[in-house]
Scaffold this motif. Structure first.
Motif, PDB file in Angstrom:
ATOM      1  N   GLY A  24       0.656  -1.545   0.140  1.00 48.26           N
ATOM      2  CA  GLY A  24       0.305   0.260  -0.070  1.00 48.26           C
ATOM      3  C   GLY A  24       1.112   1.155  -0.276  1.00 48.26           C
ATOM      4  N   SER A  25       1.926   1.614   0.688  1.00 49.73           N
ATOM      5  CA  SER A  25       2.990   2.794   0.679  1.00 49.73           C
ATOM      6  C   SER A  25       3.847   2.551  -0.358  1.00 49.73           C
ATOM      7  N   LEU A  26       3.776   1.411  -1.466  1.00 48.22           N
ATOM      8  CA  LEU A  26       4.999   1.780  -2.489  1.00 48.22           C
ATOM      9  C   LEU A  26       4.100   2.013  -3.689  1.00 48.22           C
ATOM     10  N   VAL A  27       2.574   1.698  -3.445  1.00 49.41           N
ATOM     11  CA  VAL A  27       1.641   1.933  -4.261  1.00 49.41           C
ATOM     12  C   VAL A  27       0.817   3.011  -4.090  1.00 49.41           C
ATOM     13  N   GLY A  28       1.089   4.210  -4.899  1.00 45.57           N
ATOM     14  CA  GLY A  28       0.659   5.233  -4.040  1.00 45.57           C
ATOM     15  C   GLY A  28       0.959   6.417  -6.199  1.00 45.57           C
ATOM     16  N   LEU A  29       0.324   7.235  -5.660  1.00 46.13           N
ATOM     17  CA  LEU A  29      -0.302   8.036  -6.778  1.00 46.13           C
ATOM     18  C   LEU A  29       0.922   8.262  -7.987  1.00 46.13           C
ATOM     19  N   GLY A  30       2.032   8.139  -7.765  1.00 52.19           N
ATOM     20  CA  GLY A  30       2.877   7.722  -8.793  1.00 52.19           C
ATOM     21  C   GLY A  30       3.058   7.197  -9.388  1.00 52.19           C
ATOM     22  N   ILE A 281      13.986   5.608  -7.173  1.00 49.67           N
ATOM     23  CA  ILE A 281      13.874   6.075  -6.156  1.00 49.67           C
ATOM     24  C   ILE A 281      12.735   6.204  -5.033  1.00 49.67           C
ATOM     25  N   PHE A 282      11.765   7.471  -5.705  1.00 53.49           N
ATOM     26  CA  PHE A 282      10.969   7.721  -5.222  1.00 53.49           C
ATOM     27  C   PHE A 282       9.591   6.916  -5.371  1.00 53.49           C
ATOM     28  N   SER A 283      10.005   5.820  -6.685  1.00 54.94           N
ATOM     29  CA  SER A 283       8.643   4.897  -6.298  1.00 54.94           C
ATOM     30  C   SER A 283       8.464   3.772  -4.961  1.00 54.94           C
ATOM     31  N   ALA A 284       9.945   3.251  -5.070  1.00 55.80           N
ATOM     32  CA  ALA A 284      10.151   2.752  -3.737  1.00 55.80           C
ATOM     33  C   ALA A 284       9.803   3.219  -2.440  1.00 55.80           C
ATOM     34  N   GLY A 285       9.697   5.026  -2.165  1.00 57.25           N
ATOM     35  CA  GLY A 285       9.776   5.197  -0.750  1.00 57.25           C
ATOM     36  C   GLY A 285      11.281   5.277  -0.070  1.00 57.25           C
ATOM     37  N   ILE A 286      12.215   5.129  -0.683  1.00 59.12           N
ATOM     38  CA  ILE A 286      13.488   5.001  -0.640  1.00 59.12           C
ATOM     39  C   ILE A 286      13.770   6.078   0.673  1.00 59.12           C
ATOM     40  N   GLY A 287      14.769   7.023   1.634  1.00 61.21           N
ATOM     41  CA  GLY A 287      14.751   8.436   2.107  1.00 61.21           C
ATOM     42  C   GLY A 287      13.700   8.893   2.637  1.00 61.21           C
ATOM     43  N   ILE A 288      13.087   8.210   2.938  1.00 61.23           N
ATOM     44  CA  ILE A 288      11.666   9.389   3.657  1.00 61.23           C
ATOM     45  C   ILE A 288      10.928   8.706   4.686  1.00 61.23           C
ATOM     46  N   ILE A 310      10.983  -9.070  -3.419  1.00 59.75           N
ATOM     47  CA  ILE A 310      10.000  -9.243  -3.772  1.00 59.75           C
ATOM     48  C   ILE A 310       9.260  -7.972  -3.896  1.00 59.75           C
ATOM     49  N   LEU A 311       8.987  -7.315  -3.432  1.00 58.13           N
ATOM     50  CA  LEU A 311       8.482  -5.726  -3.607  1.00 58.13           C
ATOM     51  C   LEU A 311       8.902  -4.929  -4.714  1.00 58.13           C
ATOM     52  N   PRO A 312      10.511  -4.556  -4.550  1.00 63.61           N
ATOM     53  CA  PRO A 312      10.270  -3.427  -5.852  1.00 63.61           C
ATOM     54  C   PRO A 312      10.483  -4.072  -7.136  1.00 63.61           C
ATOM     55  N   ILE A 313      10.336  -5.490  -6.921  1.00 59.44           N
ATOM     56  CA  ILE A 313       9.624  -6.348  -8.357  1.00 59.44           C
ATOM     57  C   ILE A 313       7.918  -5.770  -8.923  1.00 59.44           C
ATOM     58  N   LEU A 314       7.798  -6.129  -7.315  1.00 61.63           N
ATOM     59  CA  LEU A 314       5.769  -5.939  -7.635  1.00 61.63           C
ATOM     60  C   LEU A 314       5.306  -4.577  -7.219  1.00 61.63           C
ATOM     61  N   ASP A 315       6.075  -3.506  -6.849  1.00 60.58           N
ATOM     62  CA  ASP A 315       6.066  -2.420  -7.589  1.00 60.58           C
ATOM     63  C   ASP A 315       6.478  -1.724  -9.072  1.00 60.58           C
TER      64      ASP A 315
END
Length: 585
Positions: A24-30, A281-288, A310-315
C-alpha cells in the motif's frame, strides 16, 4: 531495547499485514499519474530496461538496508540511529520530510473525495458547458468538426490546461473548466491566495478523519485496513483495463502501442537513465522513513531479505500495469477525438482529474465508472497517507515511550489534526500553487540527499559486516556478498550521480506556464533544506556531547559512529550469535 519494550511497542500480527502495508505504501499516486508519462517520454517499452537495472542496483539494496536495521531494532527512523549516533539527523530529516509530504498528500485525497461526491450527480458535472463555472471558451468535444481548425481545437481540449493564467482565451473542454474553475477556482498566482474552498475544506476534514479511524489503534487497525486498501486498487485497475479494451479495441490497442512499443534509440540518452533512477527512488519510497517504519513492526525472524527482493519487483510490475490502464484509456479518448495518442499524454494531476473524468464520461453508466475510479484513487492515496502518519507517530513514541505510549490514540488524532490544519493553505484559490511549490522542492532535492547519506553512513560507518551479522541473526543465513559491494560502492555512486544530475538539470518551479516570483522560489529552497538542516546539527551536537571534552576530535568521531548501549536486537538472539556480534561492536 528489552524484549518487553519490543512487545509493548507492537508487531504485525502476521507477515501478510506487513506485506500489504508495504504494498500500500509503494503503490501510490505516482504509479498512476507519473510513471506512465515518464515511461512514454523516455522510450516506451525500452524504458523498462534501465528501470529494471536501476531497481537491481539501487531499489533492492536500499530497501533491504532500510528494512534490515529497522526490523533488527524494532525502532523507527526517529530512534533507530542509535546504531550510528553521528548521523541521527538523517532520521530527524526523514521525519520532517514525511511531515511536509503528509500535509499536501492529504489535499490530494480531498480532491479525490470531491470528485467522488460529484460522481453521484444524475449528470456528471464535467460533461457539459451549461454550468455556472463555465466560460464562453468551453467547448464540447466534436463541436464544429467541419471547421478547418477543429483538429487543433480537439488537441487543445485534450491537453492538461494547467496554464489557465496565461491562456484564458483558448478553448477548453468541460473537464478542464470543472477542474480549474469549480474544484480549484484557481487564482492568477501564488500572490493571490483568495478564499478557502469550503467544499475542499470539508473533503480535507473527511480524509483526515478516515486516516484517523484507520490508525486510531495503531497497527492493530491499520493491519486490518490494508487487506482491503492494498488490494482494491488492483481490482479497479483490472476492471478499468478490461472495460477500456472492450469499449474501443482499436483505440485501446493504439494506446498500448504508444506506451509499450520500444524506441531503442532512446537508450543511448543519458536523460533516460537518470529519469529511470529518479522514478525508482521515489516509487520505492527510499529516503523518507516510511519503509523502515513499517519494517520496525515486523517480527525479529521475518525473512526481510525475501521481502526486499519481492516488493521492488511488485512495485515495478504495478507501475507497468497502471501505465497500460492509463494508455488504454487515453487511446480510447484519442481514437474518438480523431487525434494521435501523443496529443493526450500528460503527467501529474491532469491525468487523474482531467483526462480520466472525461474518459469515464464516455462509457455506458458513467456515474458507476466515475465512482469506481475516484474511490480507487482515494484508496491508493490513503495507503500512503496512513504510512506518513504512522511514521510520525512511531517517531514520537520511540523517542518518548513512557510519556506517550498510553496516549497513542490521542497522538494519532493530534497528528491528523495538524495535517488537516497545515493543508488548509493548499485548498485556497491559490492553493494549487502552494502545493506545487512544496512538492517540487521536497522531491527534487531532499529525498535523494537523505537516501545518499543514509546508505553511505550505514555501509561505511556502521559497517557492512555488522549488517551481515544482524541479517544472519534474523533470517538464519548470510546473503550473497554481492550486497556488500552494492552498499559500499554501486548504490551510493548511482544515487550521488542522480542527485548531481538533478541539480544540474534543475529549473525553477512552474505551474503550467505560470512562473513563480523570486521570493516563492526562495521559500521553496527553504522547504527543501528544512529536512536537511538536522544532519549537520546532529553531527555537531553528537561530537560535542560524546566522550570527555578533553578527548581529541578524531577520538570523539570514532566513538560517535559506534552503536550505543541502546542498540540491541528487538528479540534476544541465541547466545552463540550474540557472542559473534560482540566481536564487531
Amino acid at each position: 531495547m528489552s524484549n518487553d519494550e519490543g512487545v509493548q511497542r507492537g508487531n504485525w500480527k502476521n507477515w501478510w499485514e506487513f506485506l500489504f502495508s508495504v504494498v500500500g505504501s509503494l503503490v501510490g499516486l505516482g504509479n498512476i499519474w507519473r510513471f506512465p508519462y515518464i515511461c512514454y517520454k523516455n522510450g516506451g517499452g525500452a524504458f523498462l530496461i534501465p528501470y529494471f537495472i536501476i531497481m537491481f542496483l539501487c531499489g533492492m539494496p536500499l530497501m533491504l538496508l532500510e528494512m534490515s536495521f529497522a526490523q533488527y531494532s524494532n525502532l523507527g527512523p526517529g530512534k533507530v540511529w542509535v546504531c550510528c549516533p553521528l548521523f541521527k539527523g538523517i532520521g530527524h530529516g526523514m521525519i520532517v520530510l514525511t511531515g511536509i509530504i503528509s500535509t499536501y498528500y492529504n489535499v490530494i485525497l480531498a480532491w479525490a473525495l470531491y470528485y467522488l461526491g460529484m460522481s453521484f450527480y444524475p449528470q456528471l458535472p464535467w460533461t457539459s458547458c451549461n454550468n455556472d463555472w463555465n466560460t464562453v471558451h468551453c467547448m464540447l468535444r466534436g463541436m464544429n468538426t467541419s471547421s478547418p481548425n477543429s483538429s487543433l481545437l480537439v488537441e487543445n481540449h485534450l491537453k492538461n490546461a494547467t496554464n489557465v493564467a496565461n491562456h484564458t482565451d483558448m478553448p477548453r473542454t468541460p473537464a478542464e473548466e470543472f477542474w480549474e474553475r469549480n474544484v480549484l477556482d484557481v487564482s492568477d498566482g501564488i500572490d493571490n491566495p483568495g478564499g478557502i474552498r469550503w467544499q475542499l475544506l470539508l473533503c480535507l476534514l473527511a480524509s483526515s478523519l478516515v486516516v484517523f479511524f484507520c490508525l486510531f489503534k495503531g497497527i492493530k487497525t491499520s493491519g486490518k485496513v490494508v487487506y482491503v486498501a492494498a488490494t482494491v486498487p488492483y481490482l479497479f485497475l483490472l476492471t478499468l483495463f478490461i472495460r477500456g479494451l472492450t469499449f474501443n479495441i482499436d483505440g485501446a490497442v493504439k494506446g498500448l502501442g504508444v506506451f509499450l512499443i520500444p524506441r531503442w534509440e532512446d537508450l543511448l540518452k543519458f536523460s533516460v537513465w537518470c529519469d529511470a533512477a529518479v522514478q525508482m527512488i521515489f516509487s520505492a519510497g527510499i529516503g523518507i522513513g516510511g519503509i523502515s517504519t513499517l519494517a520496525s513492526y515486523s517480527s525479529f525472524n521475518n525473512n526481510i531479505f525475501r521481502d526486499a527482493m519481492i516488493l521492488p519487483i511488485l512495485d515495478v510490475l504495478t507501475s507497468v500495469f497502471a501505465g497500460c490502464v492509463v494508455f488504454v484509456t487515453l487511446g480510447v479518448m484519442a481514437h474518438e477525438a480523431g487525434v494521435p495518442v501523443d496529443k493526450v499524454v500528460d503527467s501529474g494531476p491532469g491525468i487523474s482529474f482531467i483526462a480520466y473524468p472525461e474518459a469515464v464520461s464516455k462509457l455506458p453508466f458513467p456515474q458507476i465508472w466515475a465512482v469506481l475510479f475516484f474511490f480507487m484513487l482515494f484508496i491508493v492515496g490513503l495507503d500512503s497517507q496512513m504510512v506518513h502518519i504512522q511514521t510520525l507517530t512511531a517517531a514520537l513514541l520511540d523517542n518518548f515511550p513512557k510519556a506517550l505510549n498510553k496516549w497513542n490514540t490521542v497522538l494519532t488524532g493530534v497528528l491528523c489534526l495538524v495535517s488537516f490544519l497545515l493543508g488548509i493553505p493548499c485548498i485556497t484559490q491559490g492553493g494549487v500553487y502552494v502545493l506545487t511549490l512544496i512538492d517540487w522542492y521536497c522531491t527534487s532535492v531532499s529525498v535523494m540527499l537523505l537516501a545518499l547519506i543514509e546508505v553511505t553512513s550505514l555501509a561505511w560507518c556502521y559497517g557492512v559486516d555488522r549488517i551481515y551479522k544482524d541479517l544472519e541473526m534474523m533470517i538464519g543465513y548470510r546473503p550473497n556478498p554481492v550486497w556488500k559491494i552494492m552498499w559500499l560502492c554501486i548504490s551510493p555512486l548511482v544515487v550521488l550521480l542522480i542527485w548531481i544530475v538533478s541539480l544540474v538539470r534543475y529549473s525553477p518551479v512552474t505551474y503550467g506556464e505560470y512562473k513563480y516570483p523570486t521570493y516563492a522560489v526562495g521559500i521553496g529552497w527553504l522547504i527543501a533544506i528544512s529536512s536537511l538542516v538536522s544532519i549537520p546539527v546532529g553531527i555537531i551536537s553528537t561530537l560535542l556531547n560524546t566522550g570527555d571534552n578533553s578527548e581529541p576530535l578524531l577520538q570523539r568521531f570514532r566513538h560517535s559512529i559506534r552503536p550505543t548501549q541502546k542498540w540491541k536486537p528487538s528479540r534476544q538472539p541465541s547466545l552463540e550469535n550474540l557472542e559473534m556480534r560482540k566481536t564487531l561492536i
